[in-house]
Design a protein around this motif. Structure first.
Motif, short mmCIF file in Angstrom:
data_model
loop_
_atom_site.label_atom_id
_atom_site.label_comp_id
_atom_site.label_asym_id
_atom_site.label_seq_id
_atom_site.Cartn_x
_atom_site.Cartn_y
_atom_site.Cartn_z
N THR A 5 44.24 44.84 37.36
CA THR A 5 44.57 43.71 38.22
C THR A 5 43.84 43.81 39.55
OG1 THR A 5 46.76 43.63 37.22
CG2 THR A 5 46.47 42.44 39.28
N LEU A 6 43.78 45.00 40.10
CA LEU A 6 43.08 45.22 41.36
C LEU A 6 41.58 44.91 41.21
CD1 LEU A 6 43.27 46.23 44.28
CD2 LEU A 6 42.80 48.52 43.41
N VAL A 7 40.98 45.34 40.11
CA VAL A 7 39.56 45.08 39.87
C VAL A 7 39.31 43.59 39.70
CG1 VAL A 7 37.67 45.43 38.21
CG2 VAL A 7 39.09 47.37 38.92
N VAL A 8 40.16 42.90 38.98
CA VAL A 8 40.01 41.46 38.79
C VAL A 8 40.09 40.73 40.12
CG1 VAL A 8 41.09 39.40 37.79
CG2 VAL A 8 40.79 41.44 36.39
N TRP A 9 41.07 41.08 40.95
CA TRP A 9 41.19 40.44 42.26
C TRP A 9 39.99 40.75 43.15
CZ3 TRP A 9 43.69 36.37 43.50
CH2 TRP A 9 44.86 36.04 42.84
N ALA A 10 39.48 41.97 43.08
CA ALA A 10 38.30 42.33 43.87
C ALA A 10 37.10 41.49 43.44
CB ALA A 10 38.01 43.81 43.72
N LEU A 11 36.94 41.27 42.15
CA LEU A 11 35.84 40.45 41.64
C LEU A 11 35.99 38.99 42.08
CD1 LEU A 11 35.36 41.91 38.06
CD2 LEU A 11 33.80 42.12 40.00
N ILE A 12 37.19 38.48 42.04
CA ILE A 12 37.44 37.10 42.46
C ILE A 12 37.12 36.93 43.94
CG2 ILE A 12 39.25 35.37 42.86
CD1 ILE A 12 40.53 36.36 40.21
N ILE A 13 37.55 37.88 44.76
CA ILE A 13 37.30 37.80 46.20
C ILE A 13 35.81 37.94 46.49
CG2 ILE A 13 37.65 39.00 48.40
CD1 ILE A 13 40.53 39.60 47.38
N ALA A 14 35.13 38.85 45.80
CA ALA A 14 33.69 39.02 46.00
C ALA A 14 32.93 37.75 45.61
CB ALA A 14 33.19 40.21 45.18
N ALA A 15 33.33 37.12 44.52
CA ALA A 15 32.67 35.88 44.09
C ALA A 15 32.90 34.78 45.13
CB ALA A 15 33.20 35.44 42.72
N ALA A 16 34.10 34.69 45.67
CA ALA A 16 34.39 33.68 46.68
C ALA A 16 33.55 33.90 47.95
CB ALA A 16 35.88 33.69 47.03
N VAL A 17 33.39 35.14 48.36
CA VAL A 17 32.58 35.45 49.54
C VAL A 17 31.12 35.07 49.29
CG1 VAL A 17 31.68 37.35 50.94
CG2 VAL A 17 34.12 37.23 50.43
N LEU A 18 30.60 35.41 48.13
CA LEU A 18 29.21 35.07 47.81
C LEU A 18 28.98 33.56 47.76
CD1 LEU A 18 28.41 37.75 45.08
CD2 LEU A 18 27.58 37.67 47.44
N VAL A 19 29.91 32.83 47.21
CA VAL A 19 29.79 31.37 47.17
C VAL A 19 29.84 30.79 48.58
CG1 VAL A 19 30.98 29.25 46.45
CG2 VAL A 19 30.66 31.11 44.82
N ALA A 20 30.73 31.31 49.42
CA ALA A 20 30.83 30.82 50.80
C ALA A 20 29.54 31.10 51.57
CB ALA A 20 32.03 31.47 51.50
#
Length: 78
Positions: A5-20
């Motif tokens: 769960t922690l890894v999934v959330w980290a990937l989601i946050i990283a993707a959001a930062v890259l898109v921003a």
């Protein structure tokens, strides 16, 4: 389970930062915004881009450039 769960959330946050970051780098017309050239301020760079693209003519470019330079902050000596 919690590590996954922690890894999934980290990937989601990283993707959001890259898109921003990618979205912020684009100008309003979809072209990438570049850093101003040496000696040019942001306003002068934008003005030069408008002149190069044909949005303004040479007379208007020179007039606006003179106005920008007359209001530019003076460099301070150390």
């Amino acid at each position: 389970m919690s590590l996954t769960t922690l890894v999934v959330w980290a990937l989601i946050i990283a993707a959001a930062v890259l898109v921003a970051r990618a979205y912020r780098r684009e100008g309003t017309d979809g072209r990438a915004v570049t850093a101003p050239g040496p000696g040019l301020g942001k306003g002068e760079d934008l003005l030069a881009t408008r002149f190069a693209s044909g949005e303004i003519d040479e007379e208007e470019y020179k007039r606006r450039l003179a106005v920008l330079r007359s209001h530019a902050p003076k460099p301070t000596l150390p």
